[in-house]
Scaffold this motif. Structure first.
Motif, PDB file in Angstrom:
ATOM      1  N   ASN A 202       0.844  -1.262   0.068  1.00  0.00           N
ATOM      2  CA  ASN A 202      -0.066  -0.041  -0.062  1.00  0.00           C
ATOM      3  C   ASN A 202       0.910   1.246   0.083  1.00  0.00           C
ATOM      4  O   ASN A 202       0.828   2.146  -0.834  1.00  0.00           O
ATOM      5  CB  ASN A 202      -1.102   0.068   1.131  1.00  0.00           C
ATOM      6  N   VAL A 203       1.850   1.271   0.938  1.00  0.00           N
ATOM      7  CA  VAL A 203       2.725   2.525   1.123  1.00  0.00           C
ATOM      8  C   VAL A 203       3.574   2.654  -0.365  1.00  0.00           C
ATOM      9  O   VAL A 203       3.689   3.866  -0.788  1.00  0.00           O
ATOM     10  CB  VAL A 203       3.534   2.403   2.310  1.00  0.00           C
ATOM     11  N   ASP A 204       4.080   1.522  -0.836  1.00  0.00           N
ATOM     12  CA  ASP A 204       5.057   1.729  -1.894  1.00  0.00           C
ATOM     13  C   ASP A 204       4.108   2.179  -2.929  1.00  0.00           C
ATOM     14  O   ASP A 204       4.563   3.111  -3.736  1.00  0.00           O
ATOM     15  CB  ASP A 204       5.487   0.176  -2.134  1.00  0.00           C
ATOM     16  N   PHE A 205       2.958   1.637  -3.091  1.00  0.00           N
ATOM     17  CA  PHE A 205       2.215   2.400  -4.326  1.00  0.00           C
ATOM     18  C   PHE A 205       2.039   3.851  -4.130  1.00  0.00           C
ATOM     19  O   PHE A 205       1.945   4.556  -5.135  1.00  0.00           O
ATOM     20  CB  PHE A 205       0.774   1.611  -4.326  1.00  0.00           C
ATOM     21  N   ALA A 206       1.533   4.196  -2.864  1.00  0.00           N
ATOM     22  CA  ALA A 206       1.291   5.746  -2.630  1.00  0.00           C
ATOM     23  C   ALA A 206       2.669   6.350  -2.959  1.00  0.00           C
ATOM     24  O   ALA A 206       2.470   7.563  -3.542  1.00  0.00           O
ATOM     25  CB  ALA A 206       0.916   5.800  -1.187  1.00  0.00           C
ATOM     26  N   ILE A 207       3.614   6.059  -2.794  1.00  0.00           N
ATOM     27  CA  ILE A 207       5.119   6.782  -2.829  1.00  0.00           C
ATOM     28  C   ILE A 207       5.363   6.863  -4.169  1.00  0.00           C
ATOM     29  O   ILE A 207       5.522   7.738  -4.718  1.00  0.00           O
ATOM     30  CB  ILE A 207       6.202   6.050  -2.090  1.00  0.00           C
ATOM     31  N   GLN A 208       4.965   5.938  -5.158  1.00  0.00           N
ATOM     32  CA  GLN A 208       5.159   5.548  -6.284  1.00  0.00           C
ATOM     33  C   GLN A 208       4.159   6.930  -7.142  1.00  0.00           C
ATOM     34  O   GLN A 208       4.692   7.557  -7.909  1.00  0.00           O
ATOM     35  CB  GLN A 208       4.873   4.401  -6.966  1.00  0.00           C
ATOM     36  N   GLU A 209       2.937   6.903  -6.560  1.00  0.00           N
ATOM     37  CA  GLU A 209       1.915   7.605  -7.215  1.00  0.00           C
ATOM     38  C   GLU A 209       2.125   9.125  -6.988  1.00  0.00           C
ATOM     39  O   GLU A 209       2.304   9.996  -8.013  1.00  0.00           O
ATOM     40  CB  GLU A 209       0.357   7.177  -6.769  1.00  0.00           C
ATOM     41  N   LEU A 210       2.096   9.460  -5.514  1.00  0.00           N
ATOM     42  CA  LEU A 210       2.156  10.662  -5.159  1.00  0.00           C
ATOM     43  C   LEU A 210       3.370  11.455  -5.262  1.00  0.00           C
ATOM     44  O   LEU A 210       3.404  12.686  -5.315  1.00  0.00           O
ATOM     45  CB  LEU A 210       1.371  10.690  -3.867  1.00  0.00           C
ATOM     46  N   VAL A 211       4.550  10.675  -5.223  1.00  0.00           N
ATOM     47  CA  VAL A 211       5.895  11.295  -5.024  1.00  0.00           C
ATOM     48  C   VAL A 211       6.779  11.026  -6.351  1.00  0.00           C
ATOM     49  O   VAL A 211       7.011  11.938  -7.042  1.00  0.00           O
ATOM     50  CB  VAL A 211       6.737  10.366  -3.663  1.00  0.00           C
ATOM     51  N   GLU A 212       6.841   9.927  -6.592  1.00  0.00           N
ATOM     52  CA  GLU A 212       7.794   9.638  -7.702  1.00  0.00           C
ATOM     53  C   GLU A 212       7.266  10.001  -8.986  1.00  0.00           C
ATOM     54  O   GLU A 212       7.744  10.348  -9.912  1.00  0.00           O
ATOM     55  CB  GLU A 212       8.101   8.108  -7.667  1.00  0.00           C
ATOM     56  N   ARG A 213       5.908   9.675  -9.217  1.00  0.00           N
ATOM     57  CA  ARG A 213       5.153  10.099 -10.673  1.00  0.00           C
ATOM     58  C   ARG A 213       4.832  11.500 -10.403  1.00  0.00           C
ATOM     59  O   ARG A 213       4.104  11.915 -11.515  1.00  0.00           O
ATOM     60  CB  ARG A 213       4.302   9.032 -10.805  1.00  0.00           C
TER      61      ARG A 213
END
Length: 612
Positions: A202-213
């Motif tokens: 869950n957290v990895d998806f959030a970081i990828q979507e909200l931060v890295e992308r």
């Protein structure tokens, strides 16, 4: 498996000297490098293993925002345990419930106040150790065998690392996507708080979507950015901007000294990315009004003129997706020279390149106010149960009054029969801790999460939230009324802090209104109106008349059945400890209506307006 721990460790390896955290100590900002950040977090991990923490165990943190909060969070995830955050304002009863329900084995407590709360709870069989960060009042006065000082805790980690140098690294290698990395408890507006289980995936998806992308900012955040951490870190929104923005993008996190010093710390830090709940933005806007009204006659005249121009500019931007026209750009450029540059600098907003508001609805007037001052405002939407990933207004595509477009990889639909918003994506939580019944009520077997929010599409692209399903008022005449829109319109006034609209199964709508003590107090002082307490100020006929004017103005914008026919001013500030607010400062409607039942019933004795 990529986690916040692996990301912090990687930053420590690539940019060991880069600044990760800044916190004031004796009035001076102290810096923490990425190498120091990871080294301390790793020591925390070793200390937890030494204290018997196994994968799946829970580690609680009861503290204001500070370095030790993030050290513990990262160290806990590194050893495959789950962080449980407690709000600093949680009273003893709530502390007992959260520690007992989560089964936390270790508690990191900030100071004597938080230690006392834990020690006041008798039945905590799972809690084995209490680590205190601030020793004042504890070290030589308490003899509970569970107590450990923070330096001794780190020393234990140092010893364990020397004896077992690869213990934390091995736990990190063994991490799985379905590991629960944090329990974030809901605010408990309708019952006991529920522990939302968020996994590593869950957290990895959030970081990828909200931060890295760059799901929020454009361009995505980077080590050149800075944030001010001041909202409770046990809330998912602050965890994103303080914890995950740092781990995922290298953003420098500054810790505010306290919620009372946010205004001062904003001016000192001048962050580039700023998130706030509606109450924060409303308070900043009210503060700007006070600054202008308190200035000398010339500055008051100039400031008033340019605030009116800002209102016009904000309207242009709101109508154009956040983009300037040639005329608005020219007017703003002149206003920047005469007013906006100095004003934004004093408020601490001069360098903000991305500002966001979320966690609750906000009046469009407040958003337009800040847009007119040159702040790139974006309303966003998410909830703990979907790791705060749902929709966001994107730069250049802002629609004021909506919470924006779905993020990449996020499905959003509206139930045709109820109007409820549903979301589905890899960030959807694993369920409520030890509560499969409650989980089944919101999470269907097809993966759709029932948010409890009612909404509608605007232009087929942007989502507009009308209210919470449980808050919709059905009047005696059968009319459905969404109270939040009316309440937000009232709270857009700098003189109103809280507004609770009442009217379910009643003939007409009424409201309990709490004044904003700073702005109303200043208003009273200018008019030489003496008062002693909040209750005394609220009872003044002149103040009642002031609020009546706000109510009358707001009523003009709504249909007759949606207008506030009568109101009463609250005699006290709503408080978390009195059970009137949640820890996130959301109003508990039922509790407020019960506490002030006499005022409510007095409004239905006749059709007269006014308050007392």
């Amino acid at each position: 498996m990529s986690t916040i721990a692996t990301r912090v460790r990687e930053r420590a390896r690539k940019t060991p000297g880069g600044i990760a955290l800044r916190e004031k100590d004796l009035g001076i900002w102290q810096q923490v490098s990425w190498l120091q950040y990871w080294d301390t977090a790793e020591l925390v991990g070793h200390a937890l293993i030494a204290l018997g923490i196994e994968p799946g165990d829970r580690v609680a943190i009861h503290s204001e925002n500070r370095r030790e909060w993030l050290y513990t969070d990262v160290g806990t995830v590194a050893v495959r345990a789950a962080t449980v955050g407690l709000y600093p304002t949680n009273p003893v009863a709530e502390v007992g419930y959260l520690l007992r329900h989560s089964g936390a084995k270790v508690l990191i407590a900030e100071d004597q106040e938080q230690v006392d709360k834990a020690l006041a709870v008798d039945d905590l069989p799972e809690l084995r150790h209490i680590v205190y960060v601030e020793p004042r009042g504890i070290r030589y006065r308490y003899d509970d065998p569970r107590l450990i000082a923070w330096p001794d805790f780190l020393a234990l980690g140092t010893e364990h690392r020397a004896a077992h140098p690869n213990a934390v690294a091995q736990r990190m290698i063994d991490a799985r996507p379905d590991d629960v990395v944090t329990l974030i408890y809901t605010s408990g507006t309708t019952g006991p708080p529920k522990g939302v289980m968020l996994t590593g995936a869950n957290v990895d998806f959030a970081i990828q979507e909200l931060v890295e992308r760059g799901g929020f900012t454009a361009p995505p955040p980077s080590p050149r950015d800075s944030v001010l951490s001041y909202l409770p870190l046990c809330h998912v929104a602050e965890r994103i901007f303080s914890g995950w923005f740092g781990a995922g993008a290298g953003v420098c996190v500054h810790f505010a000294e306290s919620i009372e010093t946010v205004a001062t710390n904003l001016h000192e830090v001048q962050p580039t990315v700023l998130f706030g709940v509606p109450r924060i933005w409303e308070k900043i806007a009210a503060g700007v009004q006070i600054r202008i009204e308190s200035a000398d006659p010339v500055k008051r005249l100039v400031g008033g003129y340019w605030l009116r121009r800002a209102d016009w500019i904000g309207g242009i931007l709101a109508a154009n997706g956040g983009r300037h026209t040639a005329a608005s750009r020219a007017v703003y450029a002149i206003g920047w020279l005469f007013c906006y540059r100095a004003l934004k600098d004093r408020v601490g907003l001069r360098k903000v390149r991305y500002a966001a508001c979320g966690a609750a609805p906000i009046a469009p007037e407040v958003l337009r106010f800040f847009m007119g001052l040159g702040l790139p405002m974006h309303e966003v939407y998410g909830m703990t149960e979907n790791t705060a990933v749902a929709t966001a207004n994107r730069p250049g595509r802002v629609k004021v009054g909506t919470v924006g477009e779905p993020h990449e990889g996020v499905e959003v639909r509206i139930d045709e029969s109820t109007g409820e918003i549903l979301t589905r994506h890899p960030g959807t939580f694993a369920g409520y801790w030890q509560d499969p019944e409650a989980t089944a009520k919101v999470l269907g077997p097809d993966g759709w999460l029932h948010t409890g929010d009612v909404g509608e599409w605007v232009d087929g692209t942007h989502l507009r939230i009308t209210d919470r399903m449980k808050d919709i008022i059905i009047t005696a005449g059968g009319k459905n009324v969404a109270p939040s829109e009316l309440e937000n319109a009232l709270k857009a006034s700098p003189y109103i802090k809280e507004a609770v609209v009442i009217g379910d199964r009643r003939k007409f709508l009424t409201a309990l209104i709490g004044i904003e003590p700073d702005t109303v107090g200043h208003w009273a002082q200018v008019r030489r109106l003496p008062y002693s307490t909040y209750g005394d100020l609220s009872a003044k006929p002149e103040v009642i008349g002031l609020v009546q004017g706000v109510v009358d103005e707001v009523n003009e914008r709504f249909a007759t059945v949606e207008q506030v026919r009568s109101f009463r001013l609250l005699p006290k500030v709503l408080d978390h400890e009195d059970g009137e607010l949640t820890a996130t400062q959301k109003v508990k409607r039922t509790a407020v209506a019960t506490a002030f039942a006499g005022l409510v019933e007095s409004m239905y004795g006749g059709y007269g307006g006014g308050a007392r």
